[in-house]
Each structure stands twice: as C-alpha cells, then as structure tokens.
Design a protein around this motif. Sequence first.
Motif, short mmCIF file in Angstrom:
data_model
loop_
_atom_site.label_atom_id
_atom_site.label_comp_id
_atom_site.label_asym_id
_atom_site.label_seq_id
_atom_site.Cartn_x
_atom_site.Cartn_y
_atom_site.Cartn_z
N THR A 44 0.83 -1.20 0.00
CA THR A 44 0.00 0.00 0.00
C THR A 44 0.87 1.25 0.00
OG1 THR A 44 -0.15 -0.08 2.40
CG2 THR A 44 -1.93 -1.10 1.19
N VAL A 45 1.93 1.20 0.81
CA VAL A 45 2.82 2.37 0.87
C VAL A 45 3.42 2.64 -0.51
CG1 VAL A 45 4.97 3.25 1.82
CG2 VAL A 45 3.36 2.06 3.30
N GLU A 46 3.85 1.56 -1.18
CA GLU A 46 4.51 1.72 -2.47
C GLU A 46 3.53 2.14 -3.56
OE1 GLU A 46 7.80 1.89 -3.08
OE2 GLU A 46 7.78 1.82 -0.90
N MET A 47 2.28 1.69 -3.41
CA MET A 47 1.27 2.10 -4.39
C MET A 47 1.07 3.61 -4.30
SD MET A 47 -2.48 0.51 -4.87
CE MET A 47 -3.72 1.33 -5.85
N ALA A 48 0.97 4.11 -3.08
CA ALA A 48 0.84 5.55 -2.89
C ALA A 48 2.06 6.27 -3.43
CB ALA A 48 0.66 5.85 -1.39
N HIS A 49 3.21 5.69 -3.15
CA HIS A 49 4.47 6.24 -3.61
C HIS A 49 4.48 6.37 -5.15
CE1 HIS A 49 9.17 5.85 -3.40
NE2 HIS A 49 8.78 7.05 -3.71
N ALA A 50 4.07 5.30 -5.82
CA ALA A 50 4.07 5.28 -7.28
C ALA A 50 3.11 6.33 -7.84
CB ALA A 50 3.69 3.89 -7.79
N ILE A 51 1.95 6.47 -7.21
CA ILE A 51 0.97 7.44 -7.69
C ILE A 51 1.52 8.85 -7.58
CG2 ILE A 51 -1.29 8.46 -7.19
CD1 ILE A 51 -2.19 5.62 -6.36
N ILE A 52 2.19 9.12 -6.46
CA ILE A 52 2.77 10.46 -6.27
C ILE A 52 3.88 10.70 -7.28
CG2 ILE A 52 4.17 11.84 -4.70
CD1 ILE A 52 2.36 11.33 -2.58
N LEU A 53 4.71 9.67 -7.50
CA LEU A 53 5.81 9.83 -8.45
C LEU A 53 5.27 10.09 -9.86
CD1 LEU A 53 8.40 7.14 -7.33
CD2 LEU A 53 8.70 9.61 -7.35
N GLU A 54 4.20 9.38 -10.20
CA GLU A 54 3.60 9.60 -11.52
C GLU A 54 3.12 11.03 -11.65
OE1 GLU A 54 0.46 10.46 -14.13
OE2 GLU A 54 -0.02 10.01 -12.04
N ALA A 98 4.24 13.55 -10.07
CA ALA A 98 5.41 14.42 -10.17
C ALA A 98 5.98 14.41 -11.57
CB ALA A 98 6.46 13.99 -9.15
N LEU A 99 6.12 13.20 -12.13
CA LEU A 99 6.67 13.10 -13.49
C LEU A 99 5.77 13.81 -14.48
CD1 LEU A 99 8.01 9.42 -13.70
CD2 LEU A 99 9.32 11.54 -13.53
N SER A 100 4.47 13.61 -14.35
CA SER A 100 3.53 14.25 -15.26
C SER A 100 3.60 15.76 -15.12
CB SER A 100 2.11 13.77 -14.99
OG SER A 100 2.03 12.38 -15.22
N PHE A 101 3.72 16.20 -13.88
CA PHE A 101 3.82 17.63 -13.62
C PHE A 101 5.03 18.22 -14.33
CE2 PHE A 101 5.28 21.23 -11.08
CZ PHE A 101 4.12 21.99 -11.00
N LEU A 102 6.14 17.43 -14.32
CA LEU A 102 7.36 17.88 -14.98
C LEU A 102 7.31 17.68 -16.48
CD1 LEU A 102 9.94 16.53 -12.41
CD2 LEU A 102 9.29 18.91 -12.79
N GLY A 103 6.21 17.11 -16.97
CA GLY A 103 6.04 16.97 -18.41
C GLY A 103 6.66 15.70 -18.97
N LEU A 104 7.11 14.81 -18.09
CA LEU A 104 7.76 13.59 -18.58
C LEU A 104 7.00 12.34 -18.19
CD1 LEU A 104 11.33 14.79 -17.88
CD2 LEU A 104 10.50 14.03 -20.10
N VAL A 163 2.74 10.97 -18.09
CA VAL A 163 1.68 10.72 -19.03
C VAL A 163 1.54 11.95 -19.94
CG1 VAL A 163 -0.77 10.22 -19.21
CG2 VAL A 163 0.56 9.26 -17.34
N GLN A 164 1.31 11.69 -21.23
CA GLN A 164 1.29 12.79 -22.18
C GLN A 164 -0.10 13.42 -22.31
OE1 GLN A 164 3.95 14.32 -24.04
NE2 GLN A 164 4.61 13.36 -22.13
N PRO A 165 -0.17 14.73 -22.49
CA PRO A 165 -1.46 15.37 -22.78
C PRO A 165 -1.96 14.85 -24.13
CG PRO A 165 0.37 16.96 -22.91
CD PRO A 165 0.94 15.69 -22.42
N PRO A 166 -3.23 14.77 -24.32
CA PRO A 166 -4.29 15.33 -23.48
C PRO A 166 -4.83 14.34 -22.45
CG PRO A 166 -5.21 14.59 -25.53
CD PRO A 166 -3.78 14.22 -25.58
N ALA A 167 -4.14 13.22 -22.21
CA ALA A 167 -4.66 12.26 -21.23
C ALA A 167 -4.91 12.95 -19.90
CB ALA A 167 -3.67 11.11 -21.06
N PRO A 168 -6.00 12.63 -19.20
CA PRO A 168 -6.37 13.38 -18.00
C PRO A 168 -5.71 12.85 -16.73
CG PRO A 168 -8.12 11.88 -18.58
CD PRO A 168 -7.03 11.65 -19.57
#
Lengths: 309, 337, 327
Positions: free
Chosen positions: A233-243, A245-251, A253-258
């Motif tokens: 569970t901890v790692e699942m939360a970790h992965a979601i946050i990392l995703e 963060a990566l998306s926020f940095l533009g690297l 999931v690609q737009p226009p995916a929500p």
Amino acid sequence: MSEAVQDTNAQKPVIADRTIEEPSPAERARKRMFSHVGFMFGTIVLLGILAIAFLAPLISPHDPLDQQLARKLIPPIWHDSPKATWVHPLGTDQFGRDYLSRLIHGSQISLLIGFAAMLISGVIGTAIGVAAGYFGGKVDMVVNFVITTRLSLPVVLVALAVVSLVGNSLWIVIWVLGLLIWDRFAVVMRSTTQQVRNLDYVAAAQAIGCSTPRIIFTEIMPNIVNNLIVVATVEMAHAIILEAALSFLGLGVQPPAPSWGLMIAEGKNHMLFDPWLVGIPGTALFILILSINLLGDGMRDITAPENRN
Amino acid sequence: MAERILEVENLTVDIPVGGGMLHAVQGISFHVDKGETLCIVGESGCGKSLTSLAVMDLLPKKAIRGANKLELGGEDILNAGERRMSDIRGNTMGMIFQEPMTSLNPAYTIGNQMEEALKRHRKVSTREARDRAIYLLEKVGITAAESRLSQYPHQLSGGLRQRVMIAMTLMCGPNLIIADEPTTALDVTIQAQILLLLAELQREFEMGLILITHDLGVVARIADRVAVMYAGQVVEQGTADQVFNRPTHPYTQGLLDCIPIPGKTERNKPLGSIPGIVPSLVGPFHACHFAERCQYAFDDCVKGDIDMRPAVEDGHEYRCLLDPETCRANAQKRGVA
Amino acid sequence: MSETVISAKDVTRTFMISAGAFKGKKPLHAVNGVSLEVERGEVLALVGESGCGKTTFAKMLLGLLPPTQGTIEFGGKPVADVERLTLAKMVQPIFQDPYSSLNPRKSIGSIITLPLKVQNDPNPATWRRRAEEMMELVGLPPRLFENFPNQLSGGQRQRVAIARALINRPEVVICDEPTSALDVSVQSQILNLLQDLRKELNLTYIVISHNLAVVEHIATRVAVMYLGRIVEQKDTESLFDNPEHPYTKALLESVLTPDPSLDVPDTHLGAAYPNPVDPPSGCTFNPRCARVMDHCSVIEPKKIPSGKGFVQCHLYDENEGRGRAAS
C-alpha cells in the motif's frame, strides 16, 4: 454455573464449560477489521474511487477530451460567479474541457499506474528479499549490494533520464517506476523472512522433507504476507505520487490524457486567478493517497496487533 | 514476634477483556515477615506474576486493582500516589525479574546504573555510591568488581547479569525483595548458584523475600512459607514442610505427583498427571476452580465459593471441602506425603 | 543382539563467528569430535548446559546441518547419501517450544497431514482418517482437526507436534527439550505420552534436556556434553548412582528435588561457562573443576572405559590420575 450431575459421587460434577473458544486467525482478523476506524475509512474511500474508475465512461457527464474554447475556465459551482453552472459542476479548464469528467477519468490512470508499478516492484523486491532472508550467506551479500546500489540512485532523476531517453507513454512510466521502487519491498521482506526462517516450524518442515520452494511458499510466505500488504500500500501511494510528479514535470503521461499530475501542471499557469484548477486534482490526489495509507496502517494494526504500543 | 514487612489482604486484579471481565487474581491474602521467604508457586496463568505486579503497583494500565489492605512496613501503599510508589520501588522494595536484560538499560554501564539506583533515593556522593556498588558486586560473587563497573550489560553472561541485577536491587538496602522467576532463564548449575546467593544475602541483610516461581524444587529448597496458587486463588498456604510433606489440597498433591524425582519416582512407570486444563477466569465463577480436574470432586464442589480453612497444624490452610483427615489419606494413597 | 540405528563417528561442526567489527572470523567448534551409537529401542539422553552443542548435534542427526568433519550413519548408510524424503521417514524432531513449532496460519489437520503430502503418500483419501487416528493416539480430540494452533493450549500444541512427527512412523524421534516450555502438570502428561508411544510404536528416542530429573525418568542411557564433547556416557542407572566426571557430579547436585529439609546445593562451579570461541586448554572443564590437577590444563584427557560407557577425565586415568583420585 450449571447444576451438578445428579448421579453418584463416582461421576464427576460438571460445571459450565469454562474454556473460552479462541477465534481462528481469520475470525480474529475480521473482528479487528470492522472495529478499526482508519482501516474502514480508507477501505470505503478507496473502494469508492475504484468504483468511479471502473465506471468512468458511464458516469462522467462529458467527454474528458472534448475541447470547447467557448466555455473555457468556468469556475466550479460553489464559486459565486454567474458563469458557474450545473452542466459543469467542477467547472472547465483553459481548453474548455469538463473538469469533473477529467477528474473521473484521471482516477483510472492514477490507480492503474499505482497498482501496476506496485505489482512489478513487489514481485522484484519480494523475490530478492525473501531469497536473501532465506538463504543468507552469499545470496544475502549480493542482494544487500544490489539494494544499496539501488538506494544510491535518486528515483526522480533516474526516471526523468530514462523517460527522456526512451520517450514517454503510460506503460513506460509504469515500468520505469516498477523497476525503481522495489527497495522497500526487498528490505522489509528480507528482515521478516530472516525472523520467520529461524522459527521451529520451518525446521520442522525441513525435517519432514519439504522442498525449499514448498517451505518458502507454504511456511514462510503466509506468515510474512501481512507485512507485504503493508509495504504494497505504501509503495502504491508512492508510485501514484511519483507519476503525478513526473507528469507535472512533463515527462509522465502525455497530454491530453487526463492524469491528475498533468491537470495540476496545466492548471499551474492559472493558479493565481483560478486556484481551483490546481486545488481540485490536488485534493483528489490527497484523498486517494490518504485512503491508501490509512488502509495500509490499518492492515498492519489488524494483522500484527503485537507490534502496536 | 517478627517484624511484619508486607501485609496483603484480599487482593484482587481484574482485567477487562473482549468477552467480559477477567478475574485474574481473586482475593489473595498473605504476609511477609522480616528475614522470611515466601514462595508463590503455580502454573502459567494462575495469577502469580500479576500478584507481584499488583503489590508493586506496576500492573498494566487497564488492569483494576482492589484490596482490603496493602501495607509495606506499616505504611498503606494501596492508596499511595505514583510519586510515593516510585520512591518506594527500588528503595524499600526491590525487584528482580526473569530476564535481567529487560531491566538493565543497554545504553549505560553497570556502574552508572548501580550508582543511579542509589542516588535516586539517597543523598550520596558519586564516590560513596561507587564504593557501595563495588562492595555489593563483590558480595554477589563477582570478581574484579571495579573493572565490571565500566562494562555494559551485553558484555556479561546471563548468570552474571542476574548477579548484577541482584546487587543493584540491594543498593538502597531494601526491606523486601520481590523476585519473579529469577532463575528460569538460567542453566541448572547457574540456577543453583543464584538461589544460594539470594538465600545467603537475605539471611545476612534480614530482608523479606517473595519468590515467584513454577519450579517446586526451587520452592522446597528456599521457602520458609509457601502459597500455592491455582486459577487466581491461593489454594494452599503453609510452611514449606507442611506443604511439601503434608500436602492437603488435591491440586498440591497432584503437582507433587507430577514431577519426576530422581531416586523416588519409579523409572518407566507413568508419572501422576492432572487431566484437563486450567479454567477460563472470564466472568463470575462461584465454584471450586479445581473441581473439573479433581479426582475427588463431588456435587457440592460446584455449588458455591470455597473458603480457606485451617488444616491440622497451625498456619496451614487450604481451600477444599474435604476434611483434613480425608486429604491426608488421599495424599498417602498417592504417595506424596 | 541389539541393532545400531544411528552411529556418529568423530562428528565435528565448526561455525565461523566474527569476533568483532574489524577482527575477522574465528572458528567455534560447537560439536567437537562426538562419537555415539544409538541402538534400536533405547532412549538416549544428551544433557548439558546451553551452548554445549547438544542442539547443533541434533540438527546434524536430522540432516538439517551437515557435519564439518566425521560421518553420521543411519542403518549403515551415511546421512549425506540418504534421500531427503527417506531420511524424513526415518528420523523426526519434536521441539521445545510448541508455540513456535506450529505454523500459526495452518490448521491442525493440515499440519499433521503435511508429512503424508510431502511423501506423496498414494492414498490421499485416507489422510484425514489416518491423521485423526494419530490425533487420538496422542490424546487429541479429532474435532480439533479444523482448528488453528492459537486455539489450543500449550500441551495440546505439543501433542500436535508429536502427531506430526509420528504420522509417517519414523524409527527415531529427536526430542529437543520436549517438556521444558510446559507447565508441570502438562509436562508429566507429555512424558507419559512419550513413554506410551515408545512402547506402542517401537520408537527410539534421543532426548535433549537440561532437566536431569526428566532424563532420569525416561532415559536408558545418558551422554553428558560439555563444550562440544561428550565427557561421560553411561547407562542411566550407573550414571545417577555413580557419577564419575566432576561435571556430571555438579550437574546432579544442582537438581533441585522438592525436599524442604534440604538447602540449595553449592555446586562449586565457580567460574561461568567459558567462551566457546576460546575454550580452555587441556581438559576444557578445568577452570570450573573442583578436583582440578596440575596437568588438567595441559593434557587433553582420553576416553577411559567405565562400565558400559566411558568417562573423559584425568582422575580416572591409570597412569596420571588414579592415585590422586583414590587419595
């Protein structure tokens, strides 16, 4: 007390059965589960989010990708604004896409990434952690070296580097995260396996003639699986946050995916005047992570009450 | 008459559990005089350890203690506050536990901890405290006492740690020592040494000693008086000679019948046994607690509470409906008297 | 003519122990040249203080640990050459702590039938019936088949462990402190059960214990171990009637029989158990021995035959100690 048997003295008097039936492990866990507030809250919220993710195409009021610039930046309905409308309860973004629909579809991405990355890292980390804990010696040395190496790599930087090299898609992000965040699985599984391995029932299984895989899967794994679930569970939360963060940095999931992370990134330019663009996906992320962590915490309390203070 | 150090009357410990109230200790009365050893003996779950914790006011938080009287050297400690109790503990009342490692702090040296034990309760200089520590370490048979002071607990063997623990307990010159299974974690040869040491020190310093154990051999060798506990109650109380040579309660007789004694029990013959298991103490229980496992039980045994009654000799009591003569005959039949 | 089931020849097991953070590793001879023969139907007790190597030796007999040197043979075949499953059918353990010897996640039934499953027993249909028969044999109500270990008392758990060990009818059972974690009243039940089962199933026991009263009651032969060696080995009667090795004497003295007319014995075993990484020279018992002689710390004593066994002590050595022993 029940009455004594009326018979002769040769017959022993019977008093009420004072042996309290201990519940089986499953019954005990069930009882603790329902009385644990945090666990129940986390579970219910997470189940709700799961349901939303599964039913996204059915329940989202609009197409999350449908851009209508004519109705861009409509604020959510709790804003005291003439533009606010029940057609778009959470408003629209700068491209005029319905924010509620994007949020609903975004939950799919978050959960998918969290779950898949957790699965990949869980398999890797558990395999090497259990191997190190069970076999010890040289295997343990090698695994320790690998774990130390992994811990010396900064996750976000490596992920950024890899993604910028091989390009980015949902599945690349999943694999990159999965291959990077197994360290906690390995560390925890290694130490718990070491503890269980030295118990007499493992020696008994060896003396019976059980093969090593059988011992690992039937004697050791069932007794460390609760720790595994907590780490998962901890790692699942970790992965979601990392995703995010990566998306926020533009690297990521690609737009226009929500993706929620992407929604925050896209909203950040309007943050000063339309803070809800960032606030809504941020809150969604917060609730998801909170519920997962509550679930994990509760799981630890329920399965290992002896570790509680 | 000897000076009374501890007087306990009708001590109860109740612990709320999932299914109701666990009546772990149900009205226990005993006393310890100066220079006297009282052994509380019983099997796991009989409440013997909770009894000692209740006297020291160290029960787990949710446990409820009750008593008619709890006096240490004439002072009422039943209603003493936590401040007063922590003054008493380690000062006039010393404690020794089964695993010394849990009561010694691994982060401090032996010397530090021993000096601290004294300085907490007395106004003394470090020099004086140190001298007393060395004196007591020598007293408990530790060679090169001075160099031991700078060692950490993990550097000592189990037997040595228990000796250090005993020396530390003696720092303030307590009137009463409560030792809960002090030798259970030790090897047999070390066990004998530690018991010998305890007995000698107790004689020398004229302390009262409460020894809690499940080992009848230990009890017989060291006790002046014995209280046998079963399922939260004292079922027999008397001098060691009375309890071991003229056991009266069927449970005491059963216990003595169970243990193999070299040179006495016949080899290859089955040992005596007590069938069944200890009853649960959750909820009200107005019957003889041992009735279900007792070979002499009859209808009246389960019709109400059983009270302690005097046996033939002075100071020898037991909790059974059978009269002393019948019990005596039973004991002889079983070969334990 | 009695038949030898197990024979150990000069068995040694060495562990490498790190002596400190930067000190490198030192050898620890947990078992040091033990030779032993176990005959069918006997109860051999291994006694000694913790750290004397008795548990390590038992693990080697179970095939859980290979000896560093020497051989262990089962019915004339070296253990190393015996198939894992064949060995499991011949020898089974019973452990001290019934709380850690049963997997808490498995039902009693699946714990007891596991040996049948592992041996690929050809009649799965009969497993449950056979397990229930075994449960009755060891005094467990068969209705506990579906229960879990946490629902059982300590004595019942130990019976489950015994049932698991016996379901494949092994020849030898190694009991490592089988009763020392149990209450007195339960201890006698388990001891009686072990005695009955031995007669009924024609078992051979190796009992590891520090409780000499228990050993005296059930063993037919006793081997006293000290720092990885057997220092005295005899049949039970002569060992208890006439202990020869000073260590055996001290052990016997420290047995506390429940006799209130006696005081706590003084065993004169002054010094603590030595560090096994750095054992004393000569006779390893010499620093604690009440009857130590000058050459004890120099010369290692040899095995001196005595009765049906031997004793390893200079006091009984014809040339070096006999005179002193008599005086």
